[in-house]
Write an enzyme that holds these catalytic residues in place. Structure first.
Site, PDB file in Angstrom:
ATOM      1  N   LYS A   1       0.838  -1.200   0.000  1.00  0.00           N
ATOM      2  CA  LYS A   1       0.000   0.000   0.000  1.00  0.00           C
ATOM      3  C   LYS A   1       0.869   1.245   0.000  1.00  0.00           C
ATOM      4  O   LYS A   1       2.008   1.210   0.479  1.00  0.00           O
ATOM      5  CB  LYS A   1      -0.860   0.023   1.275  1.00  0.00           C
ATOM      6  CG  LYS A   1      -2.002  -0.977   1.286  1.00  0.00           C
ATOM      7  CD  LYS A   1      -2.819  -0.849   2.567  1.00  0.00           C
ATOM      8  CE  LYS A   1      -3.930  -1.880   2.625  1.00  0.00           C
ATOM      9  NZ  LYS A   1      -4.981  -1.648   1.623  1.00  0.00           N
TER      10      LYS A   1
ATOM     11  N   ARG B   1     -10.451 -11.497   1.686  1.00  0.00           N
ATOM     12  CA  ARG B   1     -11.268 -12.573   1.106  1.00  0.00           C
ATOM     13  C   ARG B   1     -10.524 -13.913   1.117  1.00  0.00           C
ATOM     14  O   ARG B   1     -11.137 -14.968   1.199  1.00  0.00           O
ATOM     15  CB  ARG B   1     -11.706 -12.175  -0.317  1.00  0.00           C
ATOM     16  CG  ARG B   1     -10.578 -11.928  -1.264  1.00  0.00           C
ATOM     17  CD  ARG B   1     -10.990 -11.124  -2.491  1.00  0.00           C
ATOM     18  NE  ARG B   1     -11.061  -9.686  -2.216  1.00  0.00           N
ATOM     19  CZ  ARG B   1     -11.425  -8.775  -3.118  1.00  0.00           C
ATOM     20  NH1 ARG B   1     -11.750  -9.147  -4.345  1.00  0.00           N
ATOM     21  NH2 ARG B   1     -11.463  -7.501  -2.801  1.00  0.00           N
TER      22      ARG B   1
HETATM   23  N1  BES Z   1      -8.251  -3.833   4.407  1.00  0.00           N
HETATM   24  C1  BES Z   1      -8.343  -3.401   3.061  1.00  0.00           C
HETATM   25  C2  BES Z   1      -9.622  -2.611   2.788  1.00  0.00           C
HETATM   26  C3  BES Z   1      -9.626  -1.190   3.263  1.00  0.00           C
HETATM   27  C4  BES Z   1      -8.875  -0.227   2.630  1.00  0.00           C
HETATM   28  C5  BES Z   1     -10.454  -0.812   4.296  1.00  0.00           C
HETATM   29  C6  BES Z   1      -8.931   1.079   3.054  1.00  0.00           C
HETATM   30  C7  BES Z   1     -10.522   0.491   4.704  1.00  0.00           C
HETATM   31  C8  BES Z   1      -9.751   1.448   4.087  1.00  0.00           C
HETATM   32  C9  BES Z   1      -8.361  -4.620   2.126  1.00  0.00           C
HETATM   33  O1  BES Z   1      -7.575  -5.680   2.530  1.00  0.00           O
HETATM   34  C10 BES Z   1      -7.811  -4.142   0.828  1.00  0.00           C
HETATM   35  O2  BES Z   1      -6.672  -3.779   0.784  1.00  0.00           O
HETATM   36  N2  BES Z   1      -8.652  -4.151  -0.205  1.00  0.00           N
HETATM   37  C11 BES Z   1      -8.266  -3.717  -1.487  1.00  0.00           C
HETATM   38  C12 BES Z   1      -8.831  -4.666  -2.497  1.00  0.00           C
HETATM   39  C13 BES Z   1      -8.333  -4.433  -3.901  1.00  0.00           C
HETATM   40  C14 BES Z   1      -6.882  -4.766  -3.998  1.00  0.00           C
HETATM   41  C15 BES Z   1      -9.160  -5.273  -4.841  1.00  0.00           C
HETATM   42  C16 BES Z   1      -8.840  -2.309  -1.699  1.00  0.00           C
HETATM   43  O3  BES Z   1      -9.957  -2.048  -1.303  1.00  0.00           O
HETATM   44  O4  BES Z   1      -8.107  -1.473  -2.248  1.00  0.00           O
HETATM   45 MN    MN Z   2      -5.560  -5.472   1.858  1.00  0.00          MN
END
Ligand code: BES
Ligand code: MN
Ligand code: ZN
Length: 496
Positions: free
Chosen positions: A279, A353
């Site tokens: 990230k 997931r």
């Molecule tokens: N934990 C995150 C989701 C999240 C991101 C919650 C920001 C709250 C704030 C999850 O594991 C994630 O990183 N999801 C990705 C999925 C994507 C790569 C398809 C997302 O939402 O960017």
């Molecule tokens: Mn994630």
């Protein structure tokens, strides 16, 4: 903080602070009018002098009101009487709680639960009052070496109700305290940093909860156990971490033996860096909150225990970190889930997931009446619904409706999103049974589509709490949502 209910009238009670509602513009609520009489027009005079007009959010404190037995009287602005609904009521009780905690009073007597709120029973109003007051007293200072001394929260709060409502008010009080303690646990765990709140720490917290009741049995599976069950998807996420993953189960048997349980599955990623698909740095600290689904399961079970709720509930928590490492999953890796379905990991940041799918397959063994998973799953949900409502997706409309209703009545709302088959095609992979991401469009829905491939054998609903579980910015902190919704759902089930 100690709570009591009383049918005594304002003015005649010895207390640190009497709390009364005032509507726009300068209209006394009926308890306030009674108090005004005992104090010979004191409150009307305060309003006339322009100290407040009853707008929502206002609070005014008057000391040593002559004619009354209390040390202080606090007027709480409730806004327009015609617009005084659930949310306005909640705002009024929250601002009253904050002001009371800052006032220096040790105890208080609130008449806000006597205010008329359309569609709300005395039970609901008292419960909201208890929950909001406890919530206002929460400060995330467990790791500060000096606690803020200016905060001196109320030690006790009496709640004034009509004599006829005393019975239901007492029940509301004990339920409210139980739910508040569940919400507090969820907030506490959420706010802890990733170096303290690890998968093993969550397991310890679950064990500790287990010791609080003979009706709660807790067990923790280690990675060797997961390996044996073929949880290749869950394990692919923990590969990059030095902290071993844990699969925590909590079995609460409050209902009849043999009655099918509700299973709650909570995402427990104690820190989500994104893994190799790392990230960006901004606000990455907030990914310590990626275990808030797990925290809400623990909080809900804590509330069930405290209420001795007559239902069977199983909590399942897959707990792991998601970190980059020489041993971590790489984009393109293909893993085999416990269900036997293969998954192409196109993005290691879609890890929630990957751990949930194995937990969802695993919980089939409980022959569940229904399964609800709770997860900070997608940033897309924050974009779609903001911080007001959790995203709700389900393979059963009746179950979804039950959850929506529980959210409304607990004032912890969810919003139903579609789970149409047409979205499934976005998960197509050339090399495996499915990919773990579905492209830019409808990210919350395709994440739920992914999970739906592992939940075909039972009624299932998914709550995406990415937008509601914590607040960012100056007010950064966990909210404890959706413990209230989940607990309400179980209360409603127990009653039917
Ligand atoms: N934990 C995150 C989701 C999240 C991101 C919650 C920001 C709250 C704030 C999850 O594991 C994630 O990183 N999801 C990705 C999925 C994507 C790569 C398809 C997302 O939402 O960017
Ligand atoms: Mn994630
Ligand atoms: Zn995550």
């Amino acid at each position: 903080m100690k709570f009591t209910v009383t049918s005594e009238r304002p003015g005649s009670v010895k207390t640190g602070c009497v709390i009364l509602g005032v509507f726009e513009r300068r209209t006394l609520s009926s308890a306030a009018a009674e108090f005004d009489k005992t104090t010979r027009g004191l409150l009307k005079k305060v309003l006339k002098d322009g100290d407040m007009d009853g707008s929502s959010g206002q609070t005014v404190m008057v000391h040593y009101p002559a004619g009354a037995k209390c040390e202080r009287v606090m007027l709480v602005g409730c806004g327009k009487a015609s617009e005084f609904k659930t949310r306005a009521y909640q705002q009024a009780v929250s601002s009253a709680a904050r002001a009371a905690n800052a006032s220096g009073a040790d105890d208080a007597l609130s008449y806000l639960a006597e205010l008329e709120v359309p569609g709300r029973t005395s039970y609901q109003k008292v419960r909201t009052l208890v929950e909001a007051t406890r919530s206002a007293a929460y400060t995330p200072d467990t790791l500060k070496s000096e606690k803020d001394k200016s905060l001196r929260p109320l030690r006790s709060l009496a709640i004034g109700v009509d004599a006829g409502d005393m019975g239901s008010a007492r029940k509301a009080l004990s339920d409210g305290e139980a739910i508040a303690s569940g919400v507090e646990l969820a907030r506490l765990l959420g706010d802890l940093p990733g170096n303290i709140c690890t998968p093993a720490y969550l397991a310890d917290q679950a064990r500790k909860l287990g010791r609080s009741s003979t009706k709660l049995k807790v067990s923790v599976m280690n990675e060797a156990g997961m390996e044996k069950l073929g949880m290749g998807s869950l394990l692919s996420v923990s590969r990059g971490s030095r902290q071993p993953a844990k699969l925590i189960t909590l079995q609460y048997s409050g209902g009849k033996t043999g009655e099918k349980p509700v299973v709650l599955v909570g995402k427990g990623v104690t820190f989500d860096s994104g893994g190799i698909s790392i990230k960006p740095g901004a606000a990455m600290d907030e990914m310590k909150y990626d275990m808030c689904g797990a925290a809400s399961v623990l909080g809900t079970l804590k509330a069930c225990v405290a209420m001795k709720l007559p239902v069977n509930v199983v909590g399942v928590i897959p707990a792991t970190e998601n970190l980059p490492d020489g041993n971590a999953s790489k984009p393109g890796d293909i893993v085999t889930s416990m269900s036997g379905q293969t998954i192409e990991v196109l993005n290691t940041d879609a890890e929630g997931r990957l751990i949930l799918c194995d937990a969802l397959t695993y919980c089939g063994k409980y022959k569940p009446a229904a399964v609800i998973d709770i997860a900070t799953l997608t940033g897309a949900c924050v974009i779609a619904l903001g911080s007001q409502a959790a995203g709700l997706l389900s393979n059963d409309d009746e179950l979804a409706d039950e959850i929506l209703l529980a959210g409304e009545s607990a004032d912890d709302r969810a919003w139903h999103m579609p789970l149409w088959d047409e979205y499934q095609q976005q998960l197509k992979s050339n090399f495996a049974d499915m990919a773990n991401i579905g492209g830019r469009e409808a990210g919350t829905i395709t994440a739920a589509c992914f999970l739906s491939r592992f939940t075909k054998k039972y009624r299932w609903a998914h709550l995406d709490i990415a937008g509601v579980a914590w607040k960012g910015g100056d007010e950064k902190g966990s909210t404890g949502r959706p413990v209230s919704l989940l607990t309400q759902f179980l209360i409603d089930r127990a009653a039917s």
